[in-house]
Motif scaffolding. Structure first.
Motif, short mmCIF file in Angstrom:
data_model
loop_
_atom_site.label_atom_id
_atom_site.label_comp_id
_atom_site.label_asym_id
_atom_site.label_seq_id
_atom_site.Cartn_x
_atom_site.Cartn_y
_atom_site.Cartn_z
N PRO A 1 4.08 10.72 1.92
CA PRO A 1 3.62 9.40 1.49
C PRO A 1 4.35 8.29 2.27
CG PRO A 1 4.18 10.79 -0.39
CD PRO A 1 4.75 11.44 0.84
N PHE A 2 3.61 7.25 2.60
CA PHE A 2 4.17 6.10 3.30
C PHE A 2 3.99 4.86 2.43
CE2 PHE A 2 3.32 9.13 6.62
CZ PHE A 2 4.32 8.94 7.55
N LEU B 1 10.91 6.16 1.41
CA LEU B 1 11.01 6.05 -0.04
C LEU B 1 10.50 7.29 -0.75
CD1 LEU B 1 9.94 2.34 -0.67
CD2 LEU B 1 12.23 3.29 -0.42
N SER B 2 9.60 8.03 -0.12
CA SER B 2 9.04 9.25 -0.71
C SER B 2 9.33 10.43 0.21
CB SER B 2 7.53 9.12 -0.92
OG SER B 2 7.23 8.02 -1.77
N GLY B 3 9.64 11.58 -0.38
CA GLY B 3 10.01 12.74 0.40
C GLY B 3 8.82 13.50 0.95
N ILE B 4 9.09 14.32 1.94
CA ILE B 4 8.08 15.17 2.56
C ILE B 4 8.02 16.49 1.79
CG2 ILE B 4 9.70 16.22 4.18
CD1 ILE B 4 7.50 16.16 6.28
N ALA C 1 0.85 -1.19 0.00
CA ALA C 1 0.00 0.00 0.00
C ALA C 1 0.88 1.24 0.00
CB ALA C 1 -0.91 0.01 1.23
N LYS C 2 0.36 2.31 -0.59
CA LYS C 2 1.02 3.61 -0.53
C LYS C 2 -0.03 4.62 -0.13
CE LYS C 2 4.37 6.54 -2.87
NZ LYS C 2 5.32 6.64 -4.00
N VAL C 3 0.16 5.22 1.03
CA VAL C 3 -0.80 6.15 1.61
C VAL C 3 -0.13 7.50 1.82
CG1 VAL C 3 -2.40 6.57 3.52
CG2 VAL C 3 -1.86 4.21 2.84
#
Length: 249
Positions: free
Chosen positions: A210-211, A231-234, A193-195
């Motif tokens: 994103p998480f 894995l994804s930036g803020i 999942a990607k939330v």
């Protein structure tokens, strides 16, 4: 970077950096991400809305996807192998550290220890959402920052993050106040999942994080790169357009 750019960039302000420390799972992860945003001049303007994310490619589920990654570690029964969430679930909120942590009946957290450490979520979109939000919010308690590394997926990144969390705690690093404000689903397969969670900082600003999660050992675990970073930036967002409003404070 020139001082004028630093003044305009919200990532360099002490209020943002302190709050971003809480948004990430462990103190050092957000600090690294914040530094990366300042150090890379080619980054997009952080005041603009985040770009859309392409779904993460995942392997096709087996005939019994609920078994892939193990049955629920605490016996939660709901299993959904696809779907999404377009409305906020009926949620109860509890203060952990300085942040409100969510729970939903039958979806988790199925285990809450005396010190506030929370884990075990259903293999559903709701469970994935709860795992992401709780993983972020329990990091606002310095005593749980190191322990929360248990919520990372197995791999080199988990080991690095554990070392970074220990170092950050030993150095006295602490976070500011941050609260979940909304969410949007980017991908869900039943085993991954990607939330994207929106957070409201104590300064009033909104940020997006994103998480990436994977169903592992009977629970949702947060994926990291080999260097321990998310894995994804803020990124900063101007408002909550496109997000499902979801908040406990």
């Amino acid at each position: 970077m020139a001082s004028d750019d630093s003044e305009q960039n919200p990532y360099t302000r002490p209020g943002f950096v302190a709050a971003a420390i809480v948004v990430a799972l462990v103190v050092i992860l957000a600090a690294v991400l914040g530094y990366k945003a300042v150090a890379e001049p080619d980054d997009p303007d952080p005041t603009t809305a985040p770009t859309s994310f392409a779904p993460t490619a995942t392997a096709a589920p087996t005939d019994s996807p609920s078994v892939q990654g193990g049955e629920s570690v605490c016996g939660l029964e709901p299993v959904e192998l696809d779907g999404t969430l377009n409305a906020a679930p009926d949620t109860e909120w509890e203060l952990v550290g300085t942040s409100a942590a969510p729970s939903v009946e039958n979806h988790g957290p199925g285990e809450v220890e005396e010190d506030g450490f929370r884990y075990c979520y259903s293999q559903t979109p709701t469970g994935a959402l709860l795992a992401a939000a709780n993983t972020a919010t329990i990091g606002s308690d310095p005593e749980l920052a190191v322990k929360s590394v248990q919520l990372l997926a197995d791999g080199a990144g988990k080991e690095v993050a554990a070392e970074q969390a220990e170092a950050a705690l030993a150095g006295g690093s602490t976070g500011g106040t941050v609260q979940v404000a909304g969410f949007r689903f980017l991908n869900y397969t039943g085993t991954s999942a990607k939330v994207d969670l929106a957070f409201r900082l104590s300064t009033g600003e909104l940020v997006s994080q994103p998480f990436d999660l994977v169903w592992e050992a009977g629970d949702w675990k947060l994926r990291t790169a080999d260097d321990g970073q998310l894995l994804s930036g803020i990124s900063q967002i101007p408002d909550l357009t496109g997000y499902v409003l979801w908040a406990g404070a």
